[in-house]
Design a protein around this motif. Sequence first.
Motif, PDB file in Angstrom:
ATOM      1  N   LYS A 104      43.757 -15.415 -14.844  1.00  3.07           N
ATOM      2  CA  LYS A 104      44.050 -14.263 -13.988  1.00  3.07           C
ATOM      3  C   LYS A 104      45.543 -13.952 -13.972  1.00  3.07           C
ATOM      4  N   TYR A 105      46.337 -14.994 -14.079  1.00  5.54           N
ATOM      5  CA  TYR A 105      47.794 -14.826 -14.107  1.00  5.54           C
ATOM      6  C   TYR A 105      48.323 -15.274 -15.470  1.00  5.54           C
ATOM      7  N   ALA A 106      47.754 -14.711 -16.511  1.00  4.18           N
ATOM      8  CA  ALA A 106      48.053 -15.133 -17.886  1.00  4.18           C
ATOM      9  C   ALA A 106      49.540 -15.041 -18.199  1.00  4.18           C
ATOM     10  N   ALA A 107      50.143 -13.881 -17.932  1.00  7.64           N
ATOM     11  CA  ALA A 107      51.558 -13.697 -18.259  1.00  7.64           C
ATOM     12  C   ALA A 107      52.428 -14.650 -17.451  1.00  7.64           C
ATOM     13  N   LEU A 108      52.122 -14.817 -16.164  1.00  2.00           N
ATOM     14  CA  LEU A 108      52.896 -15.727 -15.316  1.00  2.00           C
ATOM     15  C   LEU A 108      52.782 -17.162 -15.822  1.00  2.00           C
ATOM     16  N   SER A 109      51.600 -17.563 -16.269  1.00  7.36           N
ATOM     17  CA  SER A 109      51.398 -18.907 -16.804  1.00  7.36           C
ATOM     18  C   SER A 109      52.321 -19.171 -17.983  1.00  7.36           C
ATOM     19  N   VAL A 110      52.408 -18.196 -18.874  1.00  4.27           N
ATOM     20  CA  VAL A 110      53.244 -18.340 -20.068  1.00  4.27           C
ATOM     21  C   VAL A 110      54.715 -18.415 -19.676  1.00  4.27           C
ATOM     22  N   VAL A 111      55.137 -17.572 -18.744  1.00  2.00           N
ATOM     23  CA  VAL A 111      56.543 -17.577 -18.299  1.00  2.00           C
ATOM     24  C   VAL A 111      56.915 -18.932 -17.697  1.00  2.00           C
ATOM     25  N   ILE A 112      56.055 -19.459 -16.836  1.00  4.01           N
ATOM     26  CA  ILE A 112      56.358 -20.735 -16.176  1.00  4.01           C
ATOM     27  C   ILE A 112      56.371 -21.884 -17.187  1.00  4.01           C
ATOM     28  N   ALA A 113      55.416 -21.892 -18.118  1.00  2.69           N
ATOM     29  CA  ALA A 113      55.381 -22.942 -19.147  1.00  2.69           C
ATOM     30  C   ALA A 113      56.673 -22.941 -19.958  1.00  2.69           C
ATOM     31  N   CYS A 114      57.133 -21.764 -20.350  1.00  2.00           N
ATOM     32  CA  CYS A 114      58.383 -21.660 -21.108  1.00  2.00           C
ATOM     33  C   CYS A 114      59.577 -22.101 -20.266  1.00  2.00           C
ATOM     34  N   ALA A 115      59.572 -21.721 -18.989  1.00  3.40           N
ATOM     35  CA  ALA A 115      60.693 -22.053 -18.108  1.00  3.40           C
ATOM     36  C   ALA A 115      60.822 -23.564 -17.923  1.00  3.40           C
ATOM     37  N   VAL A 116      59.695 -24.235 -17.718  1.00  3.07           N
ATOM     38  CA  VAL A 116      59.724 -25.687 -17.513  1.00  3.07           C
ATOM     39  C   VAL A 116      60.268 -26.391 -18.750  1.00  3.07           C
ATOM     40  N   LEU A 117      59.789 -26.009 -19.923  1.00  9.49           N
ATOM     41  CA  LEU A 117      60.229 -26.647 -21.162  1.00  9.49           C
ATOM     42  C   LEU A 117      61.702 -26.347 -21.441  1.00  9.49           C
ATOM     43  N   THR A 118      62.117 -25.102 -21.218  1.00 10.28           N
ATOM     44  CA  THR A 118      63.510 -24.723 -21.490  1.00 10.28           C
ATOM     45  C   THR A 118      64.460 -25.447 -20.555  1.00 10.28           C
ATOM     46  N   TYR A 119      64.142 -25.467 -19.252  1.00 15.69           N
ATOM     47  CA  TYR A 119      65.021 -26.132 -18.295  1.00 15.69           C
ATOM     48  C   TYR A 119      64.998 -27.642 -18.490  1.00 15.69           C
ATOM     49  N   GLY A 120      63.979 -28.122 -19.166  1.00 12.37           N
ATOM     50  CA  GLY A 120      63.917 -29.551 -19.476  1.00 12.37           C
ATOM     51  C   GLY A 120      64.683 -29.929 -20.724  1.00 12.37           C
ATOM     52  N   GLY A 121      65.243 -28.930 -21.412  1.00 12.97           N
ATOM     53  CA  GLY A 121      66.095 -29.231 -22.567  1.00 12.97           C
ATOM     54  C   GLY A 121      65.455 -29.032 -23.918  1.00 12.97           C
ATOM     55  N   VAL A 122      64.199 -28.585 -23.964  1.00 15.27           N
ATOM     56  CA  VAL A 122      63.549 -28.348 -25.253  1.00 15.27           C
ATOM     57  C   VAL A 122      64.161 -27.099 -25.889  1.00 15.27           C
ATOM     58  N   SER A 123      64.425 -27.160 -27.195  1.00 18.97           N
ATOM     59  CA  SER A 123      65.020 -26.041 -27.914  1.00 18.97           C
ATOM     60  C   SER A 123      64.237 -24.753 -27.684  1.00 18.97           C
ATOM     61  N   LEU A 124      64.969 -23.641 -27.545  1.00 19.08           N
ATOM     62  CA  LEU A 124      64.332 -22.338 -27.308  1.00 19.08           C
ATOM     63  C   LEU A 124      63.308 -22.007 -28.383  1.00 19.08           C
ATOM     64  N   PHE A 125      63.639 -22.324 -29.634  1.00 17.69           N
ATOM     65  CA  PHE A 125      62.732 -22.014 -30.740  1.00 17.69           C
ATOM     66  C   PHE A 125      61.472 -22.871 -30.670  1.00 17.69           C
ATOM     67  N   ILE A 126      61.652 -24.158 -30.315  1.00 15.77           N
ATOM     68  CA  ILE A 126      60.500 -25.054 -30.185  1.00 15.77           C
ATOM     69  C   ILE A 126      59.599 -24.595 -29.049  1.00 15.77           C
ATOM     70  N   VAL A 127      60.199 -24.135 -27.952  1.00 22.77           N
ATOM     71  CA  VAL A 127      59.415 -23.629 -26.823  1.00 22.77           C
ATOM     72  C   VAL A 127      58.534 -22.468 -27.275  1.00 22.77           C
ATOM     73  N   ALA A 128      59.124 -21.545 -28.008  1.00 18.42           N
ATOM     74  CA  ALA A 128      58.363 -20.378 -28.462  1.00 18.42           C
ATOM     75  C   ALA A 128      57.207 -20.798 -29.364  1.00 18.42           C
ATOM     76  N   PHE A 129      57.478 -21.682 -30.322  1.00 13.67           N
ATOM     77  CA  PHE A 129      56.421 -22.153 -31.222  1.00 13.67           C
ATOM     78  C   PHE A 129      55.333 -22.903 -30.458  1.00 13.67           C
ATOM     79  N   SER A 130      55.739 -23.703 -29.476  1.00 14.28           N
ATOM     80  CA  SER A 130      54.797 -24.546 -28.741  1.00 14.28           C
ATOM     81  C   SER A 130      53.883 -23.732 -27.832  1.00 14.28           C
ATOM     82  N   VAL A 131      54.448 -22.750 -27.131  1.00  9.96           N
ATOM     83  CA  VAL A 131      53.676 -22.019 -26.126  1.00  9.96           C
ATOM     84  C   VAL A 131      52.894 -20.850 -26.736  1.00  9.96           C
ATOM     85  N   PHE A 132      53.314 -20.364 -27.907  1.00  7.47           N
ATOM     86  CA  PHE A 132      52.671 -19.183 -28.487  1.00  7.47           C
ATOM     87  C   PHE A 132      51.150 -19.316 -28.651  1.00  7.47           C
ATOM     88  N   PRO A 133      50.622 -20.446 -29.177  1.00 12.22           N
ATOM     89  CA  PRO A 133      49.157 -20.534 -29.336  1.00 12.22           C
ATOM     90  C   PRO A 133      48.404 -20.364 -28.018  1.00 12.22           C
TER      91      PRO A 133
END
Length: 438
Positions: A104-133
């Motif tokens: 129901k909150y598909a877009a919000l889910s993706v934003v939060i998943a990316c935010a957690v990984l990015t603020y945790g230090g995971v490379s921006l490019f890795i975050v995009a590859f990881s969350v895209f599927p």
Amino acid sequence: MLGFIGVFGSLALLIYLTVRGVNVLIAAPFAALIAAVFSGITLFPQLAAEGSPNLLTSYMNGFTGFIGSWWLMFLAGAIFGKVMEDSGAADSVSKWIVEKIGVKYAALSVVIACAVLTYGGVSLFIVAFSVFPMALSLFKQADIPRRFIPATLALGSVTFTMTSAGSPEIQNWIPITFLKTTPYAGWEVSLVVAIFMATLGFWWLKRMISKAIARGERFVAKEFDKIGESSNHPLPNPLLSMTPLLVVLGFSFIFHERLGTSALIIALIGGILTTYLVSFKYMKDRKKAIADGGLGAVIAIANTAAIVGFGGVVKETPAFLAAVDFMTHIPGSPLVGGALAVAVLAGLTGSSSGGQAIALPLIAPHYLDVGVDPEALHRVVAISSGSLDTLPHSGYVVTTIHSIAQESYKGAYPAFGALTVIIPLLGSILAIILFSIF
């Protein structure tokens, strides 16, 4: 006037070439050549008068200087991202967040998943590859137009998390070298600005999606999409998978005062070792993960350094020096000039870190001499660097839209640009206002 034409014409050419798919390692030196010719800069050191700039030296000083300063941070960050990816820890964290919030909150889910990984230090490019599927699957279930996936990934990665206080991303650490601050500089204002950017950005994203759906747009899968093809490889516990992210943040906090930017190396190595400890049995190919991380670091820093080299030539032009002089003498708050200088350089280089690396050596001494609060300058510089850096020629833009999502610029970039250029610009303005008041 000819020099200004050369500087901005070379930038336009660089944007055009990268959008057309020309490798930035070729496009950047060629654009630098155009800027040098129009500005009357000699091409080779052997032909230059003593003390005069030349294309070759200026370009290579920018290129090698950036690598010399930031290679180990890029290397540690890329390997950390890869071991998080190989162990399934990044997938586990993002999948857990997505499942908790729901379709129901598909877009919000993706934003939060990316935010957690990015603020945790995971490379921006890795975050995009990881969350895209997972974004692909969620957008299909929610019937959201596929072209909004890159903008959604970017909102969670390169806006309110990348440049916030405490972030282990390199964009928050470069100012420390020049301003003698900490990664938590201006954290009170940073928190307000981050909430502002996240809230406004998500509202705008939802509005754009709603308008597109009202026009009859729906999710249309591409023939190469692998939706619903889940791997049989088990994932580690999501809460355990968050441990390496917490270690990176914790080590950054513990060591930053004594080690400065070098604390980031310790923090990321700690994250790598923790990933091995908590996810060792889930790793598919441990040696390959490290090797791929090293190769990824070479590509990432070379692409950024190529653009920094372009900026190194541009900063030697009379047009650029005149522009910096103008920006640093704008009436009112000195933070305005600092924000403008860094944003423009980030735009010229297509890189937030590259823009900071070129601008700060030029502007930091001037602003510190006139008594500007270094913590305020740190935060404003960090936030503003994350604005014009995502013009179409940015490596992150090209990778996310073309390589990962395989969307067209025409379909994906309007939303992408709105969220990653305009929102951070508004965040920079808010930060300047808040620092000026308090």
